[in-house]
Design a protein around this motif. Structure first.
Motif, PDB file in Angstrom:
ATOM      1  N   VAL A   7      -3.986  -3.366  -7.146  1.00 55.61           N
ATOM      2  CA  VAL A   7      -4.674  -2.395  -8.015  1.00 55.61           C
ATOM      3  C   VAL A   7      -5.499  -3.117  -9.084  1.00 55.61           C
ATOM      4  O   VAL A   7      -6.636  -2.741  -9.374  1.00 55.61           O
ATOM      5  N   ILE A  42       1.718   1.808  -3.532  1.00 55.10           N
ATOM      6  CA  ILE A  42       0.593   2.332  -4.324  1.00 55.10           C
ATOM      7  C   ILE A  42       0.434   3.832  -4.123  1.00 55.10           C
ATOM      8  O   ILE A  42       0.241   4.586  -5.090  1.00 55.10           O
ATOM      9  N   PHE A  43       0.502   4.265  -2.880  1.00 58.40           N
ATOM     10  CA  PHE A  43       0.217   5.669  -2.562  1.00 58.40           C
ATOM     11  C   PHE A  43       1.473   6.529  -2.490  1.00 58.40           C
ATOM     12  O   PHE A  43       1.409   7.676  -2.058  1.00 58.40           O
ATOM     13  N   SER A  44       2.586   5.979  -2.905  1.00 56.22           N
ATOM     14  CA  SER A  44       3.825   6.755  -2.913  1.00 56.22           C
ATOM     15  C   SER A  44       3.760   7.873  -3.960  1.00 56.22           C
ATOM     16  O   SER A  44       3.191   7.684  -5.049  1.00 56.22           O
ATOM     17  N   PHE A 100       0.832  -1.208   0.000  1.00 55.10           N
ATOM     18  CA  PHE A 100       0.000   0.000   0.000  1.00 55.10           C
ATOM     19  C   PHE A 100       0.865   1.257   0.000  1.00 55.10           C
ATOM     20  O   PHE A 100       0.490   2.278  -0.589  1.00 55.10           O
ATOM     21  N   TRP A 158      -1.627   6.280 -12.556  1.00 57.64           N
ATOM     22  CA  TRP A 158      -2.911   6.704 -13.114  1.00 57.64           C
ATOM     23  C   TRP A 158      -2.950   6.482 -14.630  1.00 57.64           C
ATOM     24  O   TRP A 158      -3.984   6.100 -15.189  1.00 57.64           O
ATOM     25  N   ARG A 211       4.534   7.218  -7.655  1.00 60.26           N
ATOM     26  CA  ARG A 211       3.615   6.572  -8.605  1.00 60.26           C
ATOM     27  C   ARG A 211       3.004   7.570  -9.591  1.00 60.26           C
ATOM     28  O   ARG A 211       2.444   7.173 -10.606  1.00 60.26           O
ATOM     29  N   SER A 212       3.111   8.863  -9.285  1.00 56.18           N
ATOM     30  CA  SER A 212       2.571   9.879 -10.199  1.00 56.18           C
ATOM     31  C   SER A 212       3.626  10.417 -11.158  1.00 56.18           C
ATOM     32  O   SER A 212       3.351  11.321 -11.945  1.00 56.18           O
TER      33      SER A 212
END
Length: 240
Positions: A196, A11-13, A8, A24, A16-17
């Motif tokens: 995901v 995922i929310f690091s 998790f 995304w 990741r963007s």
């Protein structure tokens, strides 16, 4: 437990963007491959399924082809078409593979929805002077729509899982992060990408489940309601 926390965290690091393929963007690509291939499969399978269900002809051939297509190994089909069509057309090869995997479920849902209709309902339509085309559009298609949506729902779930392995031939989507994690032996990335994919599949399944209930014709729902109430009353225990 720490593995899930690390997954998790991956995922929310904020990372990741950014990077070569942000999370995304991978999700958008994944959905694009899924809905694009299912839409093409539906354009092929739905008219064929309606024709089979309406005329009663060709059902044996459809069952045979559907069974044969279901038995095809997903990864093997993607790699085979990738090699046959060519490296420069890897996206087209993947789309063809996804379409072939989606067609059987949609085809089965299309003709099964019409076959499941009570024959007396169709005969009543003909008795009031409906033409075969009117019977198809005003009776068979509306009443068979829930099973058709169920077939599309199954196809979407199969394709959304298969798109993940398409990263083996250099496509994007969520499979890119999964394959990258395997190559780097990063357990948190592997598990995070898998989570995901699972969440995406569950969300799509829930969306189509709701849609499948919504498309039930109102008359059918109202007709079933009194019988449900009678069953409830018969099974209820009177109180003293």
């Amino acid at each position: 437990m720490n593995v899930f926390l690390e997954a998790f965290a991956w995922i929310f690091s904020p990372d990741r963007s950014t990077g070569y393929l942000p999370l995304w963007e991978a999700i958008v690509q994944h959905l694009g491959f899924t809905f694009g291939s299912v839409a093409i499969a539906a354009a092929i399978a739905v008219p064929a399924g309606w024709a089979i269900g309406h005329t009663g002809k060709g059902r044996e051939i459809a069952v045979f082809l559907s069974g044969a297509a279901r038995s095809l190994p997903s990864l093997g089909l993607v790699v085979l078409l990738y090699l046959v069509i060519g490296v420069n057309f890897k996206e087209q090869a993947a789309f063809v593979a996804f379409v072939l995997l989606a067609i059987p479920s949609i085809l089965a849902g299309a003709y099964a929805g019409i076959e499941a209709i009570n024959r007396s309902t169709i005969e009543a339509g003909r008795a009031v002077g409906m033409t075969p085309l009117q019977v198809l559009w005003k009776i068979e298609i509306p009443l068979g729509l829930p099973l058709l949506i169920g077939g599309i729902r199954s196809a979407v779930l199969q394709v959304v899982a298969t798109v993940t392995i398409a990263a083996y031939v250099g496509l994007g989507g969520l499979g890119f992060s999964l394959i990258q994690g395997i190559q780097t032996r990063d357990a948190s990335q592997i598990l995070g990408a898998s989570i995901v994919v699972v969440v995406l599949a569950l969300a799509l399944d829930g969306l189509f489940a709701v849609f499948q209930r919504v498309v039930v014709p109102r008359g059918v729902a109202v007709q079933n309601f009194p019988s449900a109430r009678r069953r409830t009353r018969r099974t209820s225990v009177p109180t003293a």
